[in-house]
Write an enzyme that holds these catalytic residues in place. Structure first.
Site, PDB file in Angstrom:
ATOM      1  N   HIS A   7       0.828  -1.212   0.000  1.00 22.48           N
ATOM      2  CA  HIS A   7       0.000   0.000   0.000  1.00 22.48           C
ATOM      3  C   HIS A   7       0.856   1.252   0.000  1.00 22.48           C
ATOM      4  CE1 HIS A   7       0.402  -0.771   4.455  1.00 22.48           C
ATOM      5  NE2 HIS A   7       0.499   0.542   4.529  1.00 22.48           N
ATOM      6  N   GLU A  43      -8.350   4.491   9.543  1.00 21.28           N
ATOM      7  CA  GLU A  43      -7.863   4.290   8.180  1.00 21.28           C
ATOM      8  C   GLU A  43      -8.911   3.654   7.286  1.00 21.28           C
ATOM      9  OE1 GLU A  43      -4.847   0.880   8.978  1.00 21.28           O
ATOM     10  OE2 GLU A  43      -6.348   0.246   7.531  1.00 21.28           O
ATOM     11  N   GLN A  60      -3.907   3.445   1.393  1.00 23.70           N
ATOM     12  CA  GLN A  60      -4.278   3.470   2.810  1.00 23.70           C
ATOM     13  C   GLN A  60      -4.429   4.939   3.212  1.00 23.70           C
ATOM     14  OE1 GLN A  60      -1.216   2.404   5.820  1.00 23.70           O
ATOM     15  NE2 GLN A  60      -2.751   0.966   6.579  1.00 23.70           N
ATOM     16  N   HIS A  84       3.787   7.251   3.689  1.00 25.03           N
ATOM     17  CA  HIS A  84       4.706   6.114   3.651  1.00 25.03           C
ATOM     18  C   HIS A  84       4.371   5.185   2.502  1.00 25.03           C
ATOM     19  CE1 HIS A  84       1.383   4.428   6.163  1.00 25.03           C
ATOM     20  NE2 HIS A  84       1.697   3.281   5.608  1.00 25.03           N
ATOM     21  N   GLU A 134       7.415   0.800   5.146  1.00 25.31           N
ATOM     22  CA  GLU A 134       6.777  -0.210   5.982  1.00 25.31           C
ATOM     23  C   GLU A 134       6.948  -1.565   5.313  1.00 25.31           C
ATOM     24  OE1 GLU A 134       2.644   0.786   6.666  1.00 25.31           O
ATOM     25  OE2 GLU A 134       2.132  -1.278   7.197  1.00 25.31           O
TER      26      GLU A 134
END
Ligand code: V0V
Ligand code: CO
Length: 146
Positions: A7, A43, A60, A84, A134
């Site tokens: 994502h 989220e 996301q 991110h 991530e």
């Protein structure tokens, strides 16, 4: 081994308005929503495509749930935008250890709970050319839409 873009995390001030923008502008629908208290976010996951490793790629959308949230801090400094990127892997523990062994700071000793019961960890943006990165391993059961 990192096998997909899982994502892209996008920080926003108002999740409902941002979801509506992605729906009305692009036709992307919400696949899943949740509050993650530990991460300080509410989220929405918008599924964009499935991937050849059996997973999927999502957007996301992230709204902070309190002022201490890392996303609240980031929004105050930067405003809305890409927060991110997340790479998917079948084995987040092995990849985090391997990447940590290359001198990149891994932020969690053990992966924590992420969206849809995934296991997640983060790499420090200062060690990744400015990108908060991530690593994600999805839950064993493929997520159902809800
Ligand atoms: C901070 N920096 C960033 C950044 N956040 N650079 C690029 N992208 C970001 N998102 C830079 C910042 O500009 C500073 O650079 C430096 O890092 C230190 O930042 P800070 O503002 O002092 O903040 P810190 O150090 O308190 O926290 C930064 C870190 C924190 C990355 C350590 O945000 C963190 O732990 N993030 C991981 C957790 C997270 O983000 N959770 C929300 C998503 P200068 O000014 O010194 O040059 S939750 C999620 O994705 C879930 C649940 C999921 O996917 O399932
Ligand atoms: Co994320």
């Amino acid at each position: 081994m990192l096998t997909r873009i899982d994502h892209i995390g996008i920080a926003c001030f108002d999740l409902d308005k941002t979801v509506e923008f992605y729906r009305s502008t692009y036709g992307f629908e919400v696949f899943h929503t949740e509050v993650n208290e530990e991460q300080g976010v509410r989220e929405a996951m918008l599924k964009i495509n499935e991937t050849s490793d059996g997973g999927a790629t999502y957007l996301q959308l992230l709204e902070p749930v309190n002022d201490e949230s890392t996303v609240a801090k980031w929004l105050a400094k930067n405003g809305e935008g890409v927060h991110h990127i997340a790479f998917g892997t079948p084995d987040v523990d092995a990849d985090a250890a391997a990447i940590g062994g290359k001198g990149v700071r891994v932020l969690y000793e053990e992966p924590r709970r992420g969206s849809m019961d995934s296991r997640i960890t983060f790499l420090h943006p200062k060690d990744c050319h400015g990108v908060l990165t991530e690593l994600v391993t999805s839950a064993p059961e493929p997520p159902a839409e809800h």
